[in-house]
Design a protein around this motif. Sequence first.
Motif, short mmCIF file in Angstrom:
data_model
loop_
_atom_site.label_atom_id
_atom_site.label_comp_id
_atom_site.label_asym_id
_atom_site.label_seq_id
_atom_site.Cartn_x
_atom_site.Cartn_y
_atom_site.Cartn_z
N PRO A 188 0.84 -1.21 0.00
CA PRO A 188 0.00 0.00 0.00
C PRO A 188 0.87 1.26 0.00
CG PRO A 188 -0.67 -1.55 1.73
CD PRO A 188 0.66 -2.00 1.23
N ASN A 189 0.58 2.16 -0.93
CA ASN A 189 1.39 3.38 -1.04
C ASN A 189 0.61 4.47 -1.77
OD1 ASN A 189 3.61 5.08 -0.79
ND2 ASN A 189 4.59 4.33 -2.65
N GLY A 190 -0.63 4.68 -1.35
CA GLY A 190 -1.45 5.73 -1.98
C GLY A 190 -1.59 5.51 -3.48
N PRO A 191 -1.35 6.55 -4.29
CA PRO A 191 -1.50 6.43 -5.74
C PRO A 191 -0.40 5.61 -6.41
CG PRO A 191 -0.69 8.60 -5.17
CD PRO A 191 -1.05 7.93 -3.88
N ALA A 192 0.61 5.23 -5.65
CA ALA A 192 1.70 4.40 -6.19
C ALA A 192 1.71 3.02 -5.54
CB ALA A 192 3.05 5.08 -5.98
N SER A 203 1.77 -15.72 -13.07
CA SER A 203 1.61 -14.29 -12.85
C SER A 203 0.49 -13.78 -13.75
CB SER A 203 2.92 -13.56 -13.17
OG SER A 203 2.74 -12.16 -13.06
N VAL A 204 -0.55 -13.18 -13.15
CA VAL A 204 -1.68 -12.67 -13.92
C VAL A 204 -1.86 -11.17 -13.79
CG1 VAL A 204 -2.93 -14.86 -13.92
CG2 VAL A 204 -3.32 -13.22 -12.06
N PHE A 205 -1.12 -10.52 -12.88
CA PHE A 205 -1.27 -9.07 -12.74
C PHE A 205 -0.07 -8.51 -11.99
CE2 PHE A 205 -2.56 -5.20 -10.60
CZ PHE A 205 -3.24 -4.52 -11.61
N GLU A 206 0.38 -7.32 -12.44
CA GLU A 206 1.37 -6.57 -11.68
C GLU A 206 1.29 -5.10 -12.06
OE1 GLU A 206 5.47 -7.20 -14.21
OE2 GLU A 206 4.85 -8.81 -12.87
N SER A 207 1.38 -4.24 -11.06
CA SER A 207 1.32 -2.81 -11.30
C SER A 207 1.89 -2.08 -10.08
CB SER A 207 -0.12 -2.35 -11.54
OG SER A 207 -0.19 -0.94 -11.63
N ASN A 208 2.53 -0.95 -10.33
CA ASN A 208 3.00 -0.06 -9.26
C ASN A 208 2.24 1.26 -9.25
OD1 ASN A 208 5.29 -1.35 -7.84
ND2 ASN A 208 6.13 -1.49 -9.91
N THR A 209 1.11 1.32 -9.94
CA THR A 209 0.39 2.59 -10.08
C THR A 209 -1.08 2.46 -9.68
OG1 THR A 209 -0.02 2.15 -12.43
CG2 THR A 209 1.95 3.43 -11.87
N ILE A 210 -1.39 1.51 -8.81
CA ILE A 210 -2.76 1.40 -8.31
C ILE A 210 -3.03 2.58 -7.37
CG2 ILE A 210 -4.39 -0.01 -7.02
CD1 ILE A 210 -3.55 -1.21 -9.66
N ASP A 211 -4.16 3.23 -7.54
CA ASP A 211 -4.50 4.43 -6.78
C ASP A 211 -5.48 4.09 -5.67
OD1 ASP A 211 -4.88 6.98 -5.87
OD2 ASP A 211 -6.02 7.67 -7.62
N ILE A 212 -5.00 4.11 -4.42
CA ILE A 212 -5.86 3.93 -3.25
C ILE A 212 -5.51 5.03 -2.24
CG2 ILE A 212 -6.02 1.44 -3.60
CD1 ILE A 212 -4.08 1.09 -1.27
N ARG A 213 -6.32 5.17 -1.20
CA ARG A 213 -6.05 6.19 -0.19
C ARG A 213 -5.02 5.73 0.84
NH1 ARG A 213 -9.59 10.43 -0.13
NH2 ARG A 213 -11.56 10.18 -1.29
N ALA A 214 -4.92 4.43 1.08
CA ALA A 214 -4.15 3.92 2.20
C ALA A 214 -2.66 3.79 1.88
CB ALA A 214 -4.70 2.56 2.63
N THR A 215 -1.85 3.90 2.93
CA THR A 215 -0.42 3.62 2.83
C THR A 215 -0.02 2.46 3.75
OG1 THR A 215 0.04 5.31 4.51
CG2 THR A 215 0.18 5.98 2.19
N THR A 216 -0.96 1.92 4.49
CA THR A 216 -0.76 0.73 5.31
C THR A 216 -2.01 -0.13 5.23
OG1 THR A 216 -1.62 1.80 7.31
CG2 THR A 216 0.78 1.92 6.94
N ALA A 217 -1.91 -1.36 5.73
CA ALA A 217 -3.07 -2.26 5.81
C ALA A 217 -3.07 -2.91 7.18
CB ALA A 217 -3.01 -3.32 4.72
N ASP A 218 -4.25 -3.38 7.63
CA ASP A 218 -4.32 -3.96 8.97
C ASP A 218 -5.10 -5.27 9.05
OD1 ASP A 218 -7.01 -3.08 8.84
OD2 ASP A 218 -6.47 -1.18 9.79
N THR A 219 -5.78 -5.67 7.96
CA THR A 219 -6.60 -6.88 8.02
C THR A 219 -6.63 -7.58 6.67
OG1 THR A 219 -8.05 -5.83 9.67
CG2 THR A 219 -8.88 -7.80 8.60
N VAL A 220 -6.53 -8.90 6.70
CA VAL A 220 -6.80 -9.73 5.53
C VAL A 220 -8.02 -10.58 5.86
CG1 VAL A 220 -5.98 -11.60 4.06
CG2 VAL A 220 -4.41 -9.77 4.76
N GLN A 221 -8.97 -10.64 4.95
CA GLN A 221 -10.24 -11.31 5.21
C GLN A 221 -10.55 -12.34 4.14
OE1 GLN A 221 -13.88 -9.01 6.48
NE2 GLN A 221 -14.61 -9.74 4.51
#
Length: 290
Positions: A188-192, A203-221
Motif C-alpha cells: 500500500p502506497n497511496g497512488p503508487a 503471474s496474472v497481474f502486476e502494477s505499481n500505479t494502483i491508486d488507493i487512499r491507504a499507505t498501510t493495511a491492517d486486516t486480511v479477510q
Amino acid sequence: MKRWSRYVVAGAAALALLLVPALVSGPSTAGAQACVSGAAPAVDPYPGRTAVAANFETSSLEGLQLVTAGTGAATLSSAAAHSGTCSIRLHTTTDPGSLAKVSLALDTQTREIYADGWFNIATEGPVGNNVPYLRIFSGGVRIMDVFRQNISHELVLRTTSPQGFTYTSLAPNVRDGIWHRLVMHVVPNGPATGVQIWWDGRSVFESNTIDIRATTADTVQLGSEHDQQKGDIYVDDLVVNGGTGDPVPIPGVLPAPKPSILKRPEVDSGSHSGFLAGGRQGWNRQADAT
C-alpha cells in the motif's frame, strides 16, 4: 499497459448486522476422515511476520477470527481438502443476515502483505453477485479484493480508489468444485500502490500505479463483510504475512513455484457485461454491496 474498467459508485447504504460468533459442524460426508493431527505444519516462505500459516490438520484456528450470523457457518471440515483431510468451509445463503467470514489481524503500520491460499468454490450465488477469495482492509475500509463473479465465472481484481471502484479481469471461466491457488503481494502506497497477483502458479497481474487512499493495511479477510453473499468456499494451506519494514520491490518472484506468464483477457472498458453473463442491471444495483 493494462486496460482498466473504472466505475465510480456513489453512496453506500448502511447495513446493520447483529454479528453472533458461532461454530457449527461442517457438511456431513460419508466416510469422512478425521484431521491428520501429525501432518507437517504449513511453511511461510515470505519476508515479514507470519500472521497465519495453517493447513488445518491440527484442528487449530489460532490467529483466525471467525464471525458468523444467521444461516452462515465458518467451520473446520473434512468434506474437502487440498492437502491432508481438512480445510475451512465458509457457507452463506441468500437469507437476510447470513454471514460467514474469517479475519486475520496484521501489525499496525503494515506496509507489505503476502496472502497465499488454496480455494475451492463448491457453490456460487445468483447473478449480480460474487464469491470473494481474499479482501484487504485499512482502517476498516476495504482497499482491494479478488473475487469470482457468479455466472460469468471470471476472476476479478477490484480496487477502491478515491474516485470509486476499478475492476480488472484476471482470468476467464474459473471452474468451481476444484482447487485453485491465489497469491497476492500488496504494497500500500497511496497512488503508487504496488500489486502483484499469481493464479494457479502463474503471474496474472502486476502494477505499481494502483491508486488507493491507504499507505498501510491492517486486516486480511476471507469471505464477505456483508450478508446475503451466497456461496460455499473451502480454504486450505493458508499463509498470510505482513511486513512493517522496507517492502520488496514489485514485480517480485513467487518463492515456489516460480510463476510463468499468463496472457490476461481484455477488460470490458464500457459495459462491464463480461462480468455478468446474466445482465448488466444486476451489477449496477449491487456493485456497492458485493
